[in-house]
Design a protein around this motif. Structure first.
Motif, mmCIF file in Angstrom:
data_model
loop_
_atom_site.group_PDB
_atom_site.id
_atom_site.type_symbol
_atom_site.label_atom_id
_atom_site.label_comp_id
_atom_site.label_asym_id
_atom_site.label_seq_id
_atom_site.Cartn_x
_atom_site.Cartn_y
_atom_site.Cartn_z
ATOM 1 N N LYS A 47 16.501 -6.965 35.643
ATOM 2 C CA LYS A 47 17.106 -5.640 35.754
ATOM 3 C C LYS A 47 16.469 -4.790 36.853
ATOM 4 C CE LYS A 47 19.721 -6.440 32.144
ATOM 5 N NZ LYS A 47 19.767 -5.694 30.890
ATOM 6 N N ARG A 300 12.189 -4.002 24.417
ATOM 7 C CA ARG A 300 13.040 -5.171 24.694
ATOM 8 C C ARG A 300 14.507 -4.826 24.496
ATOM 9 N NH1 ARG A 300 12.371 -11.164 21.861
ATOM 10 N NH2 ARG A 300 14.206 -12.140 22.819
ATOM 11 N N ARG A 301 14.813 -4.146 23.396
ATOM 12 C CA ARG A 301 16.206 -3.773 23.101
ATOM 13 C C ARG A 301 16.745 -2.820 24.167
ATOM 14 N NH1 ARG A 301 15.214 -2.593 18.398
ATOM 15 N NH2 ARG A 301 14.877 -0.344 18.601
ATOM 16 N N ALA A 302 15.899 -1.916 24.642
ATOM 17 C CA ALA A 302 16.331 -0.970 25.677
ATOM 18 C C ALA A 302 16.750 -1.701 26.938
ATOM 19 C CB ALA A 302 15.201 0.010 25.981
ATOM 20 N N GLU A 304 17.633 -4.931 27.148
ATOM 21 C CA GLU A 304 18.774 -5.812 26.870
ATOM 22 C C GLU A 304 20.089 -5.040 26.841
ATOM 23 O OE1 GLU A 304 16.666 -9.318 24.143
ATOM 24 O OE2 GLU A 304 17.500 -7.526 23.185
ATOM 25 N N THR A 305 20.066 -3.835 26.280
ATOM 26 C CA THR A 305 21.301 -3.069 26.077
ATOM 27 C C THR A 305 21.444 -1.897 27.041
ATOM 28 O OG1 THR A 305 20.253 -1.619 24.437
ATOM 29 C CG2 THR A 305 21.254 -3.662 23.627
ATOM 30 N N MET A 306 20.391 -1.648 27.838
ATOM 31 C CA MET A 306 20.344 -0.514 28.777
ATOM 32 C C MET A 306 20.577 0.810 28.045
ATOM 33 S SD MET A 306 19.478 -1.831 31.605
ATOM 34 C CE MET A 306 19.802 -0.551 32.808
ATOM 35 N N THR A 307 19.891 0.942 26.915
ATOM 36 C CA THR A 307 19.950 2.182 26.131
ATOM 37 C C THR A 307 18.528 2.586 25.731
ATOM 38 O OG1 THR A 307 20.235 0.902 24.093
ATOM 39 C CG2 THR A 307 22.231 1.685 25.183
ATOM 40 N N THR A 308 18.289 3.803 25.401
ATOM 41 C CA THR A 308 19.188 4.940 25.512
ATOM 42 C C THR A 308 18.967 5.580 26.876
ATOM 43 O OG1 THR A 308 19.173 5.332 23.137
ATOM 44 C CG2 THR A 308 19.814 7.190 24.550
ATOM 45 N N GLU A 309 20.055 5.777 27.630
ATOM 46 C CA GLU A 309 19.915 6.348 28.963
ATOM 47 C C GLU A 309 19.743 7.856 28.874
ATOM 48 O OE1 GLU A 309 22.133 6.520 33.330
ATOM 49 O OE2 GLU A 309 22.970 5.283 31.720
#
Length: 330
Positions: A47, A300-302, A304-309
């Motif tokens: 990313k 990791r979740r951020a 993978e999901t590109m959150t929370t922006e």
């Protein structure tokens, strides 16, 4: 000297990373971290992302996935130099907002949007406007531990590391300094400037007491006490040194062979213990519940999901950015 500010350009192996933290993290616990750490390192490359981590993050984040580490001022300065497309803030929401203000064209992620701050929650932009009405003509100095909305209503920002210098730079006898009452009172004593305060407190630092400091001194002869200026003035008066987390880090670097008590969030002691194994750390462990929402799985979740922006209203962002830029230029 910002020795704790260390950009990490290449991802070391998992074995090398574990060597950094093995004194604090047992092998069984490391096994629970390793998969997330490996995934985060891979995702950062995919990313084109960097992770900025505050000094209060836990060692597996601070030493194993962060690219830049430091206090609020160091992270604010380094945010300006980030070349990646994505910034992940391993810290609390106001830090992520600051990174976004200084990097409006980049994607800034906060791994848990509930990672707030008792200081930031204590005041609003409307409150600042009312203070201006009550004290017309006084400059408003706002601690970085605030929302973009509050920064937008302010003249200049400060951190605990540069607050005294910012106050002196204005060349006036009286200022409004918000929202941390204890920081403002401590800075007023240091500078001799009359400071109008707001009754906001850090829920970690406000819990320390002078009696607690004296207890630790009795229990550990020769103890060196370093207090954060968000602590009550009577606690700071009991300390041998008061300074920002960067200032405390610099002090510890000269303290080999000594016992040290950091009167601040206790993960910082863990991180410095890894860097300074000859220093004995006494730990009265007060944890920040907001910082502890940032975990390896959340990072990791951020990614993978590109959150929370993090997004900021442009009309607010332009004015808030100005108060930060004035701080960085002062």
């Amino acid at each position: 000297m910002n020795h704790i500010l260390k950009p990490r350009l290449e991802a070391p192996s998992l074995d090398a990373l574990y060597d950094r933290v093995s004194a604090l993290i047992p092998p069984m616990e490391w096994g629970a971290f390793a998969d997330d750490i490996a995934a985060i390192q891979r995702l950062k490359a995919e990313k084109n992302a960097v992770i900025l981590a505050h000094n209060y993050q836990t060692p597996e984040i601070f030493h194993c996935v962060a690219d830049v580490t430091g206090d609020s001022l160091a992270l604010a300065r380094e945010a300006q130099n980030v070349e990646a497309d994505v910034i992940v803030m391993a810290g609390v929401e106001f830090m992520a907002e600051t990174a976004k203000l200084l990097n409006p064209s980049k994607t800034v992620l906060i791994p848990d949007s509930n990672a707030g701050c008792s200081l930031a929650d204590s005041i609003t932009g409307r409150d600042v406007r009312l203070m201006r009405e009550r004290y017309p003509g006084l400059p408003v100095i706002t601690y970085v531990n605030t929302s973009a909305d509050v920064k937008a209503e302010s003249d200049i920002c400060c951190t605990s590391g540069n607050a005294a210098r910012i106050v002196k730079s204005l060349g006036v006898d009286r200022v409004i300094m918000i929202p941390d009452e204890f920081l403002a009172r401590n800075i007023a004593k240091e500078t001799g400037v009359d400071v109008v305060t707001w009754k906001g407190h850090c829920e970690v630092h406000e819990r320390f007491t002078p009696e607690e400091i004296r207890h630790w001194r009795d229990a550990y002869p020769g103890l060196v006490v370093l207090a954060h200026p968000e602590c009550p003035p009577e606690v700071v008066a009991e300390a041998d040194f008061s300074g920002s987390t960067a200032g405390m880090s610099d002090y510890v670097a000269t303290a080999d062979g000594r016992r040290v008590l950091l009167v601040t969030e206790c993960s910082m002691s863990d991180n410095l213990a890894i860097q300074h194994p000859k220093v004995e750390f006494v730990r009265p462990c007060n944890l920040c519940p907001h910082m502890k929402l940032i975990t390896l799985p959340a990072i990791r979740r951020a990614l993978e999901t590109m959150t929370t922006e993090v997004t900021i209203d442009p009309a607010v962002a332009d004015r808030a950015r100005l108060s930060i830029e004035r701080m960085l230029a002062a």
